[in-house]
Design a protein around this motif. Structure first.
Motif, PDB file in Angstrom:
ATOM      1  N   TYR A  89       0.834  -1.198   0.000  1.00 13.55           N
ATOM      2  CA  TYR A  89       0.000   0.000   0.000  1.00 13.55           C
ATOM      3  C   TYR A  89       0.872   1.252   0.000  1.00 13.55           C
ATOM      4  CZ  TYR A  89      -4.103  -2.826   1.338  1.00 13.55           C
ATOM      5  OH  TYR A  89      -5.123  -3.728   1.379  1.00 13.55           O
ATOM      6  N   ASP A 113      -5.947  -0.355   5.002  1.00 18.89           N
ATOM      7  CA  ASP A 113      -6.865  -0.705   3.919  1.00 18.89           C
ATOM      8  C   ASP A 113      -7.754   0.469   3.529  1.00 18.89           C
ATOM      9  OD1 ASP A 113      -5.898  -3.278   4.021  1.00 18.89           O
ATOM     10  OD2 ASP A 113      -7.558  -4.068   5.195  1.00 18.89           O
ATOM     11  N   GLU A 114      -8.378   1.062   4.553  1.00 22.34           N
ATOM     12  CA  GLU A 114      -9.424   2.062   4.303  1.00 22.34           C
ATOM     13  C   GLU A 114      -8.865   3.344   3.695  1.00 22.34           C
ATOM     14  OE1 GLU A 114     -10.611  -0.941   7.152  1.00 22.34           O
ATOM     15  OE2 GLU A 114      -8.908   0.452   7.151  1.00 22.34           O
ATOM     16  N   THR A 116      -6.079   3.781   2.079  1.00 26.79           N
ATOM     17  CA  THR A 116      -5.576   3.502   0.733  1.00 26.79           C
ATOM     18  C   THR A 116      -6.718   3.378  -0.261  1.00 26.79           C
ATOM     19  OG1 THR A 116      -3.668   2.345   1.673  1.00 26.79           O
ATOM     20  CG2 THR A 116      -4.180   1.923  -0.642  1.00 26.79           C
ATOM     21  N   ALA A 117      -7.763   2.644   0.133  1.00 22.15           N
ATOM     22  CA  ALA A 117      -8.881   2.423  -0.779  1.00 22.15           C
ATOM     23  C   ALA A 117      -9.555   3.736  -1.171  1.00 22.15           C
ATOM     24  CB  ALA A 117      -9.903   1.486  -0.136  1.00 22.15           C
ATOM     25  N   ALA A 121      -9.140   5.556  -4.930  1.00 26.74           N
ATOM     26  CA  ALA A 121     -10.417   5.485  -5.659  1.00 26.74           C
ATOM     27  C   ALA A 121     -10.781   6.807  -6.321  1.00 26.74           C
ATOM     28  CB  ALA A 121     -11.544   5.073  -4.712  1.00 26.74           C
ATOM     29  N   PHE A 173     -16.646  -1.184   2.280  1.00 33.18           N
ATOM     30  CA  PHE A 173     -15.774  -1.468   1.153  1.00 33.18           C
ATOM     31  C   PHE A 173     -16.569  -1.819  -0.098  1.00 33.18           C
ATOM     32  CE2 PHE A 173     -12.076  -1.888   3.969  1.00 33.18           C
ATOM     33  CZ  PHE A 173     -11.121  -1.288   3.175  1.00 33.18           C
ATOM     34  N   LEU A 176     -17.801   1.236  -1.628  1.00 32.44           N
ATOM     35  CA  LEU A 176     -16.722   1.978  -2.278  1.00 32.44           C
ATOM     36  C   LEU A 176     -16.337   1.335  -3.607  1.00 32.44           C
ATOM     37  CD1 LEU A 176     -14.789   4.381  -1.631  1.00 32.44           C
ATOM     38  CD2 LEU A 176     -13.183   2.677  -0.758  1.00 32.44           C
ATOM     39  N   LEU A 177     -16.400   0.008  -3.647  1.00 25.33           N
ATOM     40  CA  LEU A 177     -15.975  -0.717  -4.843  1.00 25.33           C
ATOM     41  C   LEU A 177     -17.018  -0.694  -5.948  1.00 25.33           C
ATOM     42  CD1 LEU A 177     -14.033  -2.745  -6.268  1.00 25.33           C
ATOM     43  CD2 LEU A 177     -15.254  -4.567  -5.057  1.00 25.33           C
ATOM     44  N   ARG A 180     -16.989   1.393  -9.152  1.00 25.55           N
ATOM     45  CA  ARG A 180     -15.826   1.229 -10.019  1.00 25.55           C
ATOM     46  C   ARG A 180     -15.935   0.002 -10.926  1.00 25.55           C
ATOM     47  NH1 ARG A 180     -11.631   4.271  -8.653  1.00 25.55           N
ATOM     48  NH2 ARG A 180     -10.076   2.788  -9.413  1.00 25.55           N
ATOM     49  N   ALA A 214      -6.868 -10.957  -3.303  1.00 25.03           N
ATOM     50  CA  ALA A 214      -6.193  -9.850  -3.994  1.00 25.03           C
ATOM     51  C   ALA A 214      -5.228 -10.383  -5.046  1.00 25.03           C
ATOM     52  CB  ALA A 214      -5.449  -8.982  -2.981  1.00 25.03           C
TER      53      ALA A 214
END
Length: 243
Positions: A89, A113-114, A116-117, A121, A173, A176-177, A180, A214
């Motif tokens: 990351y 994680d959060e 970076t995501a 994004a 998550f 958020l995903l 995309r 991943a």
């Protein structure tokens, strides 16, 4: 120079950061309760959240205490894999943030994680930086507050999973995903990774299913690029390189 971010766009990024921070931070209650149940004091529990600040590694650590020496190899392996993940990351967000000195140290501590995501994004570099810092700081504050609540409440609150806190971060998550997944290929890769994670979850230590999923997504993406070289999903203005 990179153009300033419009106020409306800035507010949208901050709302996204706050929603992810709240969903993730709330799960700190579970860590606080489990840590005290495993034998740590409230002060030790709080120190772990403040200084380690890595949910998966924290849960692995208290898992060793709860299971005894027999559970140490799996917990150590999980923590190591999670540390490697955060290092990857760092390679991603360092280009986005471009910080030095004390801010670089702070950014390293908040690279999770959060943060970076949410950061990667965003289609614009300024929005990515705001998303990273707002999410990282938000999760840090709320996670530590929730850890304290969980440690103080202890057994009085029962099993934190009954409140659905373990699903809150995953739901954030997914939200958020979802925007995309704009092509059939992206949706198929995400679905395949999700299936891999679900199949491994009952049999592998915490964190490992996510890493394998991943890797699956990465392998699928590389295969897709080898057979078809599409344009990148977004290009950060002023950065010169897509991510």
């Amino acid at each position: 120079m990179t153009a300033a971010l419009a106020p409306g766009r800035r507010r949208a990024v901050l709302r996204q950061s706050l929603s992810v921070a709240v969903a993730t931070g709330a799960y700190g209650i579970s860590f606080g309760a489990l840590s005290v149940a495993a034998g740590l004091t409230i002060l030790q529990t709080q120190a772990l959240s403040l200084l380690l600040f890595s949910g998966g590694s924290q849960f692995a650590f208290v898992g060793v205490l709860a299971a005894g020496p027999a559970g140490a190899p799996a917990a150590i392996a999980t923590s190591t894999l999670l540390g490697v993940r955060n290092g990857l990351y760092g390679l991603q967000v360092s280009r986005l943030l471009g910080v030095r000195g004390a801010r670089r140290v702070a950014a390293a501590h908040l690279t999770i994680d959060e943060s970076t995501a949410v950061g990667v994004a965003q289609p614009e570099a300024p929005a990515g930086r705001i998303g990273f810092w707002a999410t990282g700081i938000g999760v840090f504050v709320l996670w530590n507050l929730a850890t304290l609540v969980g440690a103080l409440a202890g057994d009085a609150m029962g099993d934190p999973r009954t409140y659905g806190l373990d699903a809150a971060a995953a739901a954030a998550f997914c939200a958020l995903l979802w925007p995309r997944l704009r092509s059939a290929d992206a949706f198929a890769i995400a679905a395949a990774s999700a299936v891999v994670a679900v199949l491994l979850a009952p049999h592998a230590p915490a964190g490992v299913p996510v890493l394998v999923a991943a890797t699956t997504a990465l392998a699928a993406g590389l295969w897709r690029r080898a057979h078809r070289d599409p344009p990148p999903p977004h290009h950060w203005d002023g950065e010169g390189e897509p991510t």
